[in-house]
Write a protein that holds these residues in place. Structure first.
Motif, PDB file in Angstrom:
ATOM      1  N   LEU A 155       2.461   1.644  -3.324  1.00 55.62           N
ATOM      2  CA  LEU A 155       1.443   2.065  -4.284  1.00 55.62           C
ATOM      3  C   LEU A 155       1.153   3.549  -4.129  1.00 55.62           C
ATOM      4  CD1 LEU A 155      -0.138   0.430  -6.313  1.00 55.62           C
ATOM      5  CD2 LEU A 155      -2.072   0.632  -4.808  1.00 55.62           C
ATOM      6  N   LYS A 209       0.824  -1.198   0.000  1.00 52.28           N
ATOM      7  CA  LYS A 209       0.000   0.000   0.000  1.00 52.28           C
ATOM      8  C   LYS A 209       0.866   1.259   0.000  1.00 52.28           C
ATOM      9  CE  LYS A 209      -3.586   1.863   2.903  1.00 52.28           C
ATOM     10  NZ  LYS A 209      -4.171   1.780   4.224  1.00 52.28           N
ATOM     11  N   SER A 255      -6.399   7.562  -6.788  1.00 53.31           N
ATOM     12  CA  SER A 255      -5.555   7.982  -7.915  1.00 53.31           C
ATOM     13  C   SER A 255      -6.399   8.076  -9.177  1.00 53.31           C
ATOM     14  CB  SER A 255      -4.435   6.986  -8.154  1.00 53.31           C
ATOM     15  OG  SER A 255      -3.801   6.674  -6.963  1.00 53.31           O
ATOM     16  N   LEU A 257      -4.673  11.643  -1.311  1.00 52.04           N
ATOM     17  CA  LEU A 257      -3.996  10.348  -1.396  1.00 52.04           C
ATOM     18  C   LEU A 257      -3.627   9.852  -0.013  1.00 52.04           C
ATOM     19  CD1 LEU A 257      -1.416  10.384  -4.263  1.00 52.04           C
ATOM     20  CD2 LEU A 257      -3.329   8.867  -3.930  1.00 52.04           C
ATOM     21  N   ILE A 278      -6.278   3.381  -2.560  1.00 59.74           N
ATOM     22  CA  ILE A 278      -5.277   4.259  -3.176  1.00 59.74           C
ATOM     23  C   ILE A 278      -5.465   4.278  -4.683  1.00 59.74           C
ATOM     24  CG2 ILE A 278      -2.834   4.608  -3.557  1.00 59.74           C
ATOM     25  CD1 ILE A 278      -2.302   3.514  -0.891  1.00 59.74           C
ATOM     26  N   LEU A 279      -5.698   3.098  -5.229  1.00 58.34           N
ATOM     27  CA  LEU A 279      -5.931   3.045  -6.681  1.00 58.34           C
ATOM     28  C   LEU A 279      -7.145   3.874  -7.050  1.00 58.34           C
ATOM     29  CD1 LEU A 279      -5.328  -0.638  -7.770  1.00 58.34           C
ATOM     30  CD2 LEU A 279      -3.997   1.393  -8.276  1.00 58.34           C
ATOM     31  N   SER A 295      -6.857  -2.529   1.335  1.00 56.94           N
ATOM     32  CA  SER A 295      -6.556  -1.107   1.477  1.00 56.94           C
ATOM     33  C   SER A 295      -5.970  -0.476   0.231  1.00 56.94           C
ATOM     34  CB  SER A 295      -5.627  -0.930   2.640  1.00 56.94           C
ATOM     35  OG  SER A 295      -4.579  -1.851   2.505  1.00 56.94           O
ATOM     36  N   PHE A 296      -5.186  -1.257  -0.530  1.00 62.34           N
ATOM     37  CA  PHE A 296      -4.560  -0.571  -1.663  1.00 62.34           C
ATOM     38  C   PHE A 296      -5.563  -0.237  -2.748  1.00 62.34           C
ATOM     39  CE2 PHE A 296      -4.372  -3.850  -4.827  1.00 62.34           C
ATOM     40  CZ  PHE A 296      -4.360  -5.028  -4.091  1.00 62.34           C
ATOM     41  N   SER A 355       1.277   6.597  -6.814  1.00 61.03           N
ATOM     42  CA  SER A 355       0.248   7.598  -7.058  1.00 61.03           C
ATOM     43  C   SER A 355       0.832   8.995  -7.032  1.00 61.03           C
ATOM     44  CB  SER A 355      -0.835   7.494  -5.999  1.00 61.03           C
ATOM     45  OG  SER A 355      -1.491   6.282  -6.110  1.00 61.03           O
ATOM     46  N   ALA A 368      -6.244   8.180   1.828  1.00 65.94           N
ATOM     47  CA  ALA A 368      -6.507   6.778   1.503  1.00 65.94           C
ATOM     48  C   ALA A 368      -5.509   5.879   2.199  1.00 65.94           C
ATOM     49  CB  ALA A 368      -6.419   6.567   0.000  1.00 65.94           C
ATOM     50  N   LEU A 424       2.332   9.628 -10.165  1.00 66.98           N
ATOM     51  CA  LEU A 424       1.286   9.930 -11.151  1.00 66.98           C
ATOM     52  C   LEU A 424       0.934  11.420 -11.090  1.00 66.98           C
ATOM     53  CD1 LEU A 424      -0.427   8.165 -13.057  1.00 66.98           C
ATOM     54  CD2 LEU A 424      -2.250   8.424 -11.411  1.00 66.98           C
TER      55      LEU A 424
END
Lengths: 304, 474, 209
Positions: A283, A280, C98, C14, C94-95, C90-91, A287, C17, A290
Motif C-alpha cells: 500500500l 501495508k 496519502s 508516508l 498509510i491511506l 496499520s494500513f 501511495s 506511517a 500516487l
C-alpha cells in the motif's frame, strides 16, 4: 531490429537468476555457484518427466505452460530504445498487465486444483499481493501517459523528456516502483523469501509445491523472464533514445546486470517483512505512485 | 519600557533561582512587584502609545495588566504562606518563585503585544512557565496534568500559529506587509472572507486551550485541579484572560469584515457548549478545585456568549472578565485555606467550616454570591448586561438555555459549598478549629470588596478603558 | 528544485506511517530538518547573512541536529524500540496520510493564489494533518512529541508559503519558544517514563470525576 530487444531480454533473463545468486553468495562471504548454475538446474528439471497427482485435473497440467507463455508474450511488448517491441499498440500496457494476470490466474487455479491446504494458502496470498500491486503499475503508467499524451510502452518511453528536477524525481520514483513491483511479482524479499523452508510463511514456493520436472523448469524460467521484463522496462525508463545502438545495447545489459545485483544486494541486507506487514508495504508503494501522479499533475497543470 | 520590564523580570527570576535564600528572594520579588506596578501605571499614562516597536499600551491590555498586578500581589503573598505550610525544599521554592515571575512577565508581554508573532510567542512562553508551576507538587497527578496541559496547549498554539499565518496570507493580499494588529484591523475590510474565516476558526480552536473554552477545555480543568491553590487562582484568572485576549484580538479583525455574523455564531456555539459541558460535569464533581475549574469554564462560556451577542455585550464581556478574575482568585485562595484545615480538597471530607473558621466562611459565602452572580455582586451586573444583549439580539433560545444552565450551576455550587459550611456529620465533628492567619483572609476580603465596589459603582477610568477597548468593534 | 524537495518531504511523511521503529521516527525528523533547510534556502530571494544564519540555525542545527539528538537520548534512556499503532490497523494510516497529501494538493490547486506558493502550502497542510493524525492514533507519549514536531515542520513550511515574513526578532522568539517547548516536553516524557511503567496515554488518565 525489433527482435534485438527481445533477444537481449531473453539472454539477460537466463543470466539474472545466476547473478542474483552470486551476489548473495559473495555478500554472505561464500564462494557461490557459477552464473549458469540456475540454468543447469532448469535444464535438469526440463529433462525430467512430470509427476501428476491423481487428484489433479487438466488445469494443473496446462497451468504452468500458460503461465510461461503469458510471460513470453508479455516480453514481446517491451520496447528497446528507439525500436518498438515486437508487439506494440495503443494502451498496450493494460494488455501487458492483464497478460501477466492471466498467467498468474492459471497458476493460482492450478494450485487450487491440487486440493492441498498449503497450496491454497499460498495461492490466496499470491492473489492478494498481485491484486494490491496492480494499482501501482497502473497509476505509474497512467501518470506517464498523462505526462507524454501517449499510451503505448514505446511511445511512453520515447516521449519522456528529462528537463526539470521534477521529471528526474518522477524517473527515480518510477524506477524504484518498478523495482519493487518486480520484487512483489516474483515473490522475492521483502514480501517473500524464496529460501524459506516453512510452508506456513511461504507464498510463491508453497503455491508451486506440487509442480515437478518440466513444469517446474518452466516456472523457474518464467521467473527469470519476469525479472528481465521489469529490467527491460527500467532500462527503457533510464536511457535516452538519442543514443547510438551500440551504446544502447551496452546500457541495456548494464541496467539488467545492475538490476540483478541490486536485487541480490536487497535480498542480502534486508529482512523479510512479517506477513501481516506485507499489505501495508504494498500500500505504501501505491501511495508513492500516487505522489508520482501528483507530480505529473503539477507538471502538466491538468487539474485546473 | 516593556523591554526594561522584561529584563527586570529575567534578572529577578534569575536571582531567585540562583541565590535561594530568603532575603534575596524577598528582595527580588518586591523589586519585580514594584516593576510590575510601575509598568501598569506607565501603560495607563501612555494609553494607546506604541512601545519598543512590537508593543502597544492599548485599553484591553491595560485592564488585564491591572488585574494581573493586583492578583500578582495577592498570589505572591498567598504563595509565600502556601509554601511556608509545605515542606522546606529550597530548590522547589526557588523554581516556583522564578517561574511565577516569568509567568507574570510573559502574561504582560502577551497583553501588550501589538505584533501577532509577539503575541503568539509570549502566549507560548506562558505555557512553558506554567508547566513548572503545575508540576510543583511532583505527584503522579501533577505529572499527568502538566503533561496534558503543556502538550495540548502546544498543539493548540501551533494551530493558532497557523491561524496567524493565514491572516498574514489574507493581509499580504491587501498589501499589508507587517503583522501589526492596528494595521491589519485597518485593512481588514477588504480581505478575503474565506481566509478570515479560516483564521478565526483556527485561532478560536487554538486559543481555547488557554482560555478553557469548548474544544480544548479539558486540559485547563485538569491543570486547575492539581496546581497549588495560589497557582490555581492565578492561572484560572490571568492565564485564561490571555486566551480570551487572543480570541478577542482575532475577533476585532473579523469584526471589520462581512464574516462577523458567522464568527458570532461560532462564538455562540463555543459558549453554549462550554456552559453545558461545565454544567454536566459539575453535577458529578467530587473535588472542590475541579468544581471551581468547571465554574471558570462556565464563566468563559458566558464571556464569549456576551461577545457574540454584540452591542452592550462587548462591554459586558470585558467587565465580566475583570470581575470574574477577582472572584475566582478569592475563591481559590480561600480553598487553599480550606485545604489547610481538612488536608483534602474532596468535598465529602469537609464540613462544619462555619465553626472551624468563621472568618473564612464569610469569604466562602461572599465568593459564592459572586461566582454565581447573585445580585449585590458585580458579576450580576455583567451577566445581566449579557442577557440583555442576547435578548436585544433576538437570541431568545440561546438566552433561555444559558439561563437554565446557570440555574443548574447555581444549584450545584450552592449545594457543595453549603456542605462545606454547615455539614456536621461524622469525620468533621471531631475536628478542632485551626488557627489561621487573619491577614491572609483579609487579602481575600480586599478582592471581594473590589468586586462589589466595581459592580455597584464602576470608576470612570475603568468604564473609559472598557469603552476604549470595545471602540474598535463599533 | 524546491518542489522536488517538497515531494521528498511528503515521501518522508508516508514512510512515517509505514515504520514502527522509534529510531526511524527520529531519523525522519532529521531528514525533514535537512529538507526544510534546502527548501528554505531555495526560497530565499537574496542571500543575506543574517537570514541565512537564522535558517541554518533553525533547520539544520535545531530541527536537524539538536532535537533528534535529544530525542535519541530520550529513546535510549527509556528503552523505546518499537511503537505499534494500537488503535487502528496499520494500513489505515498509510491511506490516511496519502489522503492528507492528496487533500493538501487539491486544496492548494483550488485556492491557486499568486501570493501563495501553493506547493509549499500543499505540503504544509499534509504535514500538519499527518502530525495531528499521529497524535490521535498513537497511544505513546513519545510519539506524541514526534507528532508535535511534524506539525511544527508543517507550520514552518506554511510560514515560507506566506508572502510577508515575520521580523527576525519575532521569528527568533518563536523558534526559541518551540525549542524550549520541545525540551520541556522531553523532560516530562522522561518523568513519565520514570514514574509509570509504560509511556502509555492510558496511564495518564487518572484525573477524572
Amino acid at each position: 531490429m525489433n527482435v534485438l530487444g527481445f533477444v537481449l531480454a531473453i539472454i539477460s533473463s537466463l543470466l539474472i537468476p545466476g547473478i542474483i545468486t552470486i551476489t548473495k553468495a559473495k555478500m554472505s562471504g561464500k564462494k557461490g555457484p557459477g552464473v549458469f548454475q540456475p540454468l543447469f538446474d532448469i535444464a535438469r528439471l526440463i529433462r525430467k518427466g512430470n509427476v501428476y497427482s491423481t487428484t489433479t485435473s487438466v488445469i494443473f497440467q496446462i497451468g504452468p505452460i500458460i503461465y510461461f507463455a503469458s510471460v513470453v508474450v508479455a516480453l514481446l511488448f517491451v520496447p528497446f530504445g528507439q525500436y518498438k517491441g515486437l508487439l506494440s499498440f495503443d494502451a498496450d500496457f493494460v494488455f501487458f498487465a492483464y497478460l501477466l494476470g492471466i498467467g498468474k490466474f492459471m497458476m493460482i487455479i492450478s494450485a487450487m486444483d491440487t486440493g492441498s491446504g498449503f497450496e491454497g494458502m499460498g495461492a490466496n496470498r499470491e492473489a492478494l499481493y498481485s491484486m494490491l500491486v496492480e494499482p501501482i503499475f497502473f497509476i505509474l503508467m497512467g501518470s506517464l501517459a498523462l505526462l507524454t499524451h501517449y499510451s503505448s510502452f514505446y511511445d511512453l518511453f520515447v516521449h519522456i523528456h528529462y528537463d526539470s528536477y521534477l521529471t528526474y524525481l518522477i524517473a527515480a520514483l518510477g524506477v524504484y516502483l518498478l523495482l519493487q513491483i518486480a520484487m512483489v511479482e516474483n515473490s522475492r524479499l521483502p514480501i517473500d523469501d524464496p529460501k524459506t523452508h516453512l510452508e506456513l510463511t511461504m507464498i510463491h514456493e508453497v503455491m508451486v509445491l506440487d509442480n515437478s520436472g518440466f513444469d517446474m523448469g518452466l516456472i523457474n524460467l518464467a521467473t527469470g523472464l519476469k525479472f528481465a521484463l521489469y529490467g527491460g522496462l527500467i532500462a527503457n525508463f533510464i536511457f535516452p533514445v538519442e543514443w547510438s545502438l551500440y551504446a544502447q545495447i551496452v546500457v541495456f545489459i548494464m541496467v539488467n546486470l545492475l538490476f540483478a545485483v541490486a536485487v541480490g544486494l536487497m535480498e542480502s541486507f534486508r529482512a523479510r517483512n512479517k506477513l501481516a506487514k506485507n499489505p501495508k508495504w504494498i500500500l505504501m508503494l501505491s501511495s508513492i505512485s500516487l505522489i508520482v501522479f501528483l507530480c505529473v499533475i503539477e507538471i502538466t497543470q491538468k487539474l485546473l | 519600557m516593556l523591554v526594561a520590564y522584561l529584563l527586570l523580570a529575567v534578572v529577578t527570576s534569575g536571582a531567585v533561582f540562583c541565590f535561594r535564600n530568603r532575603t534575596a528572594t524577598l528582595l527580588s520579588i518586591s523589586l519585580f512587584l514594584v516593576g510590575q506596578t510601575v509598568l501598569t501605571v506607565y501603560a495607563f499614562c501612555h494609553l494607546n502609545e506604541r512601545d519598543c516597536t512590537y508593543f502597544t499600551f492599548d485599553s484591553l491590555g491595560v485592564i488585564l495588566s491591572s488585574v494581573l498586578t493586583i492578583l500578582s500581589f495577592a498570589t505572591f503573598y498567598h504563595s509565600y504562606l502556601y509554601l511556608g505550610r509545605q515542606s522546606d525544599n529550597k530548590r522547589n521554592k526557588s523554581i516556583y518563585y522564578a517561574a511565577l515571575i516569568m509567568l507574570s512577565a510573559s502574561l504582560n508581554g502577551a497583553y501588550f503585544a501589538e505584533h501577532l508573532g509577539t503575541l503568539w510567542s509570549f502566549i507560548e512562553a506562558t505555557t512553558l512557565c506554567v508547566a513548572v508551576l503545575i508540576y510543583h507538587d511532583r505527584t503522579n497527578h501533577a505529572l499527568e496534568a502538566t503533561w496534558k496541559y503543556v502538550f495540548i496547549c502546544s498543539i493548540g498554539l501551533a494551530v493558532a500559529l497557523v491561524a496567524i499565518l493565514c491572516i498574514s496570507i489574507a493581509s499580504s493580499k491587501e498589501g499589508v506587509s507587517d503583522l501589526n494588529l492596528s494595521t491589519i484591523i485597518a485593512h481588514a475590510q477588504g480581505m478575503d472572507t474565506i481566509w478570515i474565516k479560516i483564521t478565526f476558526i483556527l485561532a478560536m480552536a487554538g486559543f481555547s486551550a488557554k482560555m478553557g473554552l469548548f474544544p480544548l477545555y479539558a486540559v485547563c480543568v485538569d491543570a486547575h485541579t492539581v496546581a497549588p491553590a495560589p497557582i490555581s487562582a492565578f492561572i484560572s484568572t490571568t492565564l485564561m484572560n490571555v486566551g480570551f485576549l487572543g480570541i478577542y484580538r482575532m475577533y476585532c479583525i473579523v469584526a471589520q469584515t462581512d464574516a462577523l455574523p458567522w464568527a458570532n455564531k461560532v462564538l455562540m456555539i463555543a459558549g453554549i457548549f462550554s456552559m453545558s459541558l461545565a454544567a454536566v460535569q459539575l453535577l458529578k464533581v467530587k473535588h472542590f478545585k475541579r468544581m471551581f475549574a468547571f465554574s471558570s469554564m462556565e464563566h468563559m462560556g458566558i464571556v464569549v456568549l456576551a461577545l457574540s451577542a454584540g452591542g452592550i455585550g462587548y462591554y459586558a464581556a470585558i467587565f465580566h472578565i475583570v470581575l470574574h478574575s477577582f472572584a475566582k482568585a478569592g475563591l481559590f485562595y480561600q480553598i487553599g485555606q480550606v485545604c489547610s484545615v481538612y488536608h483534602s480538597y474532596v468535598i465529602k471530607e469537609t464540613g462544619n467550616y462555619m465553626k472551624l473558621n468563621p472568618l473564612g466562611s464569610i469569604v466562602v459565602i461572599l465568593t459564592f454570591i459572586s461566582v454565581t452572580a447573585i445580585p449585590p455582586s458585580g458579576l450580576f451586573i455583567s451577566e445581566f448586561m449579557m442577557f440583555k444583549s442576547l435578548f436585544a439580539g433576538r437570541h431568545y433560545f440561546v438566552a433561555i438555555v444559558a439561563l437554565f444552565l446557570l440555574t443548574i450551576i447555581l444549584y450545584v455550587i450552592g449545594k457543595r459549598l453549603m456542605h462545606l459550611l454547615y455539614y456536621k456529620g461524622e469525620g468533621v465533628a471531631t475536628l478542632e478549629p485551626v488557627k489561621l492567619n487573619n491577614y491572609e483572609t483579609f487579602s481575600q476580603f480586599v478582592l471581594l470588596g473590589l468586586i462589589f465596589y466595581l459592580g455597584a459603582n464602576p470608576p470612570v477610568f475603568l468604564t473609559d478603558l472598557i469603552t476604549g477597548a470595545t471602540a474598535i468593534l463599533k | 528544485m524546491a518542489f522536488t524537495l517538497i515531494i521528498l518531504l511528503e515521501l518522508t511523511l508516508l514512510y512515517l506511517a509505514f515504520t514502527e521503529r522509534v529510531k526511524r521516527f527520529i531519523f525522519i525528523l532529521m531528514v525533514q530538518g535537512l529538507l526544510l533547510f534546502g527548501i528554505a534556502y531555495l526560497h530565499l530571494k537574496q542571500v543575506n547573512t543574517l537570514e541565512f544564519t537564522f535558517i541554518v540555525t533553525e533547520t539544520i542545527l535545531i530541527k536537524g541536529l539538536l532535537v533528534p539528538i535529544f530525542l535519541n537520548r530520550l529513546r535510549k534512556k527509556n528503552n523505546l524500540e518499537r511503537l505499534a499503532h494500537s488503535k487502528l490497523p496499520s494500513f489505515v494510516s498509510i491511506l490516511a496520510i496519502s489522503a492528507a497529501i492528496a487533500f493538501g494538493f487539491l486544496l492548494s490547486e483550488k485556492i491557486h493564489d499568486n501570493d501563495l506558493q501553493s506547493k509549499f502550502f500543499s505540503a504544509s497542510i499534509a504535514a500538519i494533518i499527518t502530525g495531528i493524525y499521529f497524535v490521535i492514533i498513537h497511544r505513546n507519549i513519545f510519539t506524541h512529541v514526534i507528532g508535535y514536531l511534524i506539525i511544527q515542520n508543517g507550520v514552518f513550511l506554511l510560514s515560507l508559503a506566506v508572502g510577508n515574513e515575520f521580523p527576525l526578532i519575532v521569528n527568533t522568539a518563536i523558534l526559541l519558544d518551540i525549542f524550549v517547548g520541545v525540551l520541556v516536553l522531553g523532560i516530562f516524557v522522561n518523568r513519565v517514563g520514570e514514574r509509570f511503567e509504560e509511556m502509555h496515554i492510558d496511564e495518564l488518565a487518572q484525573l477524572k470525576d
